[in-house]
Scaffold this active site. Structure first.
Site, PDB file in Angstrom:
ATOM      1  N   LEU A  61       0.914  -1.220  -0.069  1.00  0.00           N
ATOM      2  CA  LEU A  61       0.005  -0.015  -0.010  1.00  0.00           C
ATOM      3  C   LEU A  61       0.713   1.266  -0.092  1.00  0.00           C
ATOM      4  CD1 LEU A  61      -2.934  -1.025   2.437  1.00  0.00           C
ATOM      5  CD2 LEU A  61      -2.671  -1.202   0.144  1.00  0.00           C
ATOM      6  N   LYS A  62       2.303   1.220   0.080  1.00  0.00           N
ATOM      7  CA  LYS A  62       3.194   2.271   0.240  1.00  0.00           C
ATOM      8  C   LYS A  62       2.503   3.348   1.126  1.00  0.00           C
ATOM      9  CE  LYS A  62       4.341   1.224  -4.789  1.00  0.00           C
ATOM     10  NZ  LYS A  62       3.683   0.037  -4.948  1.00  0.00           N
ATOM     11  N   ASP A  65       2.424   8.947   5.026  1.00  0.00           N
ATOM     12  CA  ASP A  65       1.806  10.068   5.878  1.00  0.00           C
ATOM     13  C   ASP A  65       2.477  10.400   7.066  1.00  0.00           C
ATOM     14  OD1 ASP A  65      -0.441  11.672   6.924  1.00  0.00           O
ATOM     15  OD2 ASP A  65      -1.969  10.261   5.886  1.00  0.00           O
ATOM     16  N   ARG A 181      10.710  -9.656 -15.695  1.00  0.00           N
ATOM     17  CA  ARG A 181      10.136 -10.086 -17.060  1.00  0.00           C
ATOM     18  C   ARG A 181      11.407 -11.190 -17.527  1.00  0.00           C
ATOM     19  NH1 ARG A 181       6.913  -7.390 -15.413  1.00  0.00           N
ATOM     20  NH2 ARG A 181       5.757  -5.518 -16.371  1.00  0.00           N
TER      21      ARG A 181
END
Length: 231
Positions: A61-62, A65, A181
């Site tokens: 959720l990074k 705050d 990838r």
């Protein structure tokens, strides 16, 4: 035996799609990433569902705050027994430390991992838009050093900064690599990509793989292929 793990990014918009995907992995103990798209559209029930299936959760959720808000956000998430939570290193030393303090106060083993520079960010974008004058690698290393000082457990970075982060902060400092990838895969919106073998050679602890697995015609087979390359 390796402690490296492949984390599957569950980049779906509904719990139903998520469950149908996970049903393909019967008898597999997975480590999965829940990001903003899935969490914000489906809420806490997605955490319950995945934990009930016995899988480990990387909750990406990074958080960014004021320190008190991040402390209480992390404290609240402890009741769902998530394994990893991400916070933005740009939030500063006190915010990072308070995120880890919330884990200690709840007597949990959840790892707090700091976001450095996104793998979708180029050096030019960082310098012109974020007004950071150092190289991109130096910015990542500065954030990693801050994370170490704050006593959190590690950082997210591209493969190409991983070895230097380990040299700077020690082998027990965890590094998670997104932007993974295979050669034939489209890089999409990722700019700093690498293969699972690159990540292994650069000493990453975890790789996060989404579309190369979730969009494949045989997700289980592709997951096992990537796991063999990395683990």
């Amino acid at each position: 035996m390796s402690n490296r793990e492949v984390i599957i990014a569950l980049d779906f918009d509904s719990l139903d799609k998520t469950c149908k995907f996970l049903n393909l992995f019967e008898n597999q103990n997975l480590f999965v990433k829940i990001g903003m798209e899935l969490f914000y559209q489906n809420g806490l029930q997605v955490l319950h569902e995945i934990k009930n299936r016995g899988h480990k959760i990387f909750l990406d959720l990074k958080l960014h705050d004021i320190p008190n808000t991040v402390y209480h956000a992390v404290k609240g998430l402890m009741k769902f027994d998530v394994d990893i939570i991400t916070v933005h290193c740009a939030g500063g030393l006190t915010m990072l430390n308070q995120a880890k303090q919330a884990v200690f106060d709840q007597n949990k083993n959840t790892k707090i991992i700091g976001i450095t520079q996104l793998t979708s960010t180029s050096e030019t974008e960082m310098q012109t838009q974020q007004k950071i004058s150092t190289s991109l690698q130096d910015s990542v290393l500065n954030y990693a050093k801050l994370a170490k000082e704050a006593n959190i457990d590690g950082v997210v970075s591209s493969v190409w900064e991983t070895k230097k982060i380990k040299e700077q902060n020690g082998n027990n400092f965890l590094v998670i690599n997104p932007g993974i990838r295979l050669e034939k895969d489209d890089s999409g919106d990722q700019k700093r990509v690498a293969s699972p073998l690159d990540a292994k050679n650069q000493l990453a602890d975890f790789i996060v793989v989404g579309r190369p697995i979730t969009k494949d015609n045989n997700p289980l087979e592709k997951y096992l292929e990537i796991k063999r390359m990395f683990v």
